[in-house]
Design a protein around this motif. Sequence first.
Motif, PDB file in Angstrom:
ATOM      1  N   ALA A   1      45.540  39.084  50.380  1.00 26.53           N
ATOM      2  CA  ALA A   1      44.834  38.267  51.373  1.00 26.53           C
ATOM      3  C   ALA A   1      43.965  39.136  52.279  1.00 26.53           C
ATOM      4  N   VAL A   2      44.512  40.262  52.737  1.00 26.08           N
ATOM      5  CA  VAL A   2      43.742  41.158  53.601  1.00 26.08           C
ATOM      6  C   VAL A   2      42.545  41.728  52.844  1.00 26.08           C
ATOM      7  N   SER A   3      42.764  42.113  51.587  1.00 26.15           N
ATOM      8  CA  SER A   3      41.672  42.665  50.777  1.00 26.15           C
ATOM      9  C   SER A   3      40.575  41.634  50.557  1.00 26.15           C
TER      10      SER A   3
ATOM     11  N   GLY B   1      47.973  52.332  36.741  1.00 27.34           N
ATOM     12  CA  GLY B   1      49.316  52.903  36.720  1.00 27.34           C
ATOM     13  C   GLY B   1      49.770  53.352  38.089  1.00 27.34           C
ATOM     14  N   ASP B   2      50.251  54.604  38.143  1.00 29.30           N
ATOM     15  CA  ASP B   2      50.725  55.130  39.419  1.00 29.30           C
ATOM     16  C   ASP B   2      49.718  56.080  40.057  1.00 29.30           C
ATOM     17  N   SER B   3      48.462  56.007  39.605  1.00 33.18           N
ATOM     18  CA  SER B   3      47.443  56.913  40.137  1.00 33.18           C
ATOM     19  C   SER B   3      46.802  56.398  41.416  1.00 33.18           C
ATOM     20  N   GLU B   4      46.981  55.118  41.730  1.00 25.22           N
ATOM     21  CA  GLU B   4      46.373  54.546  42.930  1.00 25.22           C
ATOM     22  C   GLU B   4      47.408  53.802  43.756  1.00 25.22           C
ATOM     23  N   ASP B   5      47.180  53.798  45.060  1.00 23.41           N
ATOM     24  CA  ASP B   5      47.978  53.007  45.972  1.00 23.41           C
ATOM     25  C   ASP B   5      47.741  51.519  45.707  1.00 23.41           C
ATOM     26  N   PHE B   6      48.725  50.707  46.024  1.00 17.89           N
ATOM     27  CA  PHE B   6      48.589  49.271  45.757  1.00 17.89           C
ATOM     28  C   PHE B   6      47.479  48.629  46.574  1.00 17.89           C
ATOM     29  N   SER B   7      47.070  49.271  47.671  1.00 15.59           N
ATOM     30  CA  SER B   7      45.971  48.736  48.472  1.00 15.59           C
ATOM     31  C   SER B   7      44.628  48.874  47.772  1.00 15.59           C
ATOM     32  N   GLY B   8      44.575  49.697  46.715  1.00 15.36           N
ATOM     33  CA  GLY B   8      43.338  49.843  45.953  1.00 15.36           C
ATOM     34  C   GLY B   8      42.922  48.580  45.230  1.00 15.36           C
ATOM     35  N   ILE B   9      43.761  47.566  45.250  1.00 19.49           N
ATOM     36  CA  ILE B   9      43.396  46.304  44.611  1.00 19.49           C
ATOM     37  C   ILE B   9      42.152  45.704  45.261  1.00 19.49           C
ATOM     38  N   VAL B  10      41.812  46.156  46.476  1.00 15.49           N
ATOM     39  CA  VAL B  10      40.583  45.684  47.121  1.00 15.49           C
ATOM     40  C   VAL B  10      39.366  45.999  46.254  1.00 15.49           C
ATOM     41  N   ARG B  11      39.400  47.098  45.517  1.00 16.59           N
ATOM     42  CA  ARG B  11      38.254  47.458  44.684  1.00 16.59           C
ATOM     43  C   ARG B  11      38.133  46.513  43.490  1.00 16.59           C
ATOM     44  N   THR B  12      39.257  46.061  42.970  1.00 17.30           N
ATOM     45  CA  THR B  12      39.228  45.068  41.900  1.00 17.30           C
ATOM     46  C   THR B  12      38.617  43.765  42.406  1.00 17.30           C
TER      47      THR B  12
END
Length: 298
Positions: free
Chosen positions: A182-184, A278-289
Amino acid sequence: MSRTVAFIGLGHMGGPMAANLIKTGHRVIGHDLVTAAVEAAAGTGVEPAASAPEAVAGADVVISMLPAGRHVLGLYDDILAVARPGTLFVDCSTIDVADARTAHERALAAGKRALDAPVSGGVVGAEAATLTFMAGGGEREFAEARPLLEAMGNKAVHCGGPGAGQAAKVCNNMILGVSMIAVSEAFVLGESLGLSHQALYDVASTASGQCWALSVNCPVPGPVPTSPANRDYRPGFAASLMAKDLGLAANAVHEGGVHAELGLRAAELYADYAERVGDSEDFSGIVRTIRNRSGEAT
């Protein structure tokens, strides 16, 4: 009171947790299948053991931090018979509620005691000893484990009987996963409307949109200097771990017959995201998706 603790699983979370036990005066004998993890832990004062059974043989308390339920149950099969009668087993892994209850049952059948005590706070919390522990099991077991939990974190909550700690963890992380999406989405919407990241943050962080995903782990660079977004999304809590936890929440939703549209959709989105990073990015990186799917550049 100083205790002898066997710590099984000395990875990104377990290693710092074991180190914090040592800092508070406890003796820690540790084991991990990864040699480098054992060597790193030894540098903090952990006494290496060649095997899990060797680590637990003389321990007062056994703490485990492992990837999944099958690893916890497999470990218990290997070490329950070796541990001394009445030894307290504290599993800090995040696993399925049913697996946690099975682990309790196996421990009790072997004449031992058990507590499930998953954590919230990620690697940063493990290193800083600011984790929150959610515990399931008997009150006596919780009281005995509490000084150890508080040596590794700043809060320990007794949530109920066997499996209750895992239940609290999957509910908490379902909130976190949904709120991060939601924040992203809000930041990407703000970008499309010409709103700066700082302006949106300044408003939402002191208004009704305030939440941990915004104020601590802000998914865009700038407003929160310590958030992973400011270090190219290097993980504090990896996307793969969020996908795993939301998968556990989805299982519980289906088994309980709960109507949880947002939780289930968040599980789908994070499963897709984690499959790519995978485990290369923080879960907050979903903003880029979200930004990519909105037709914007990364």
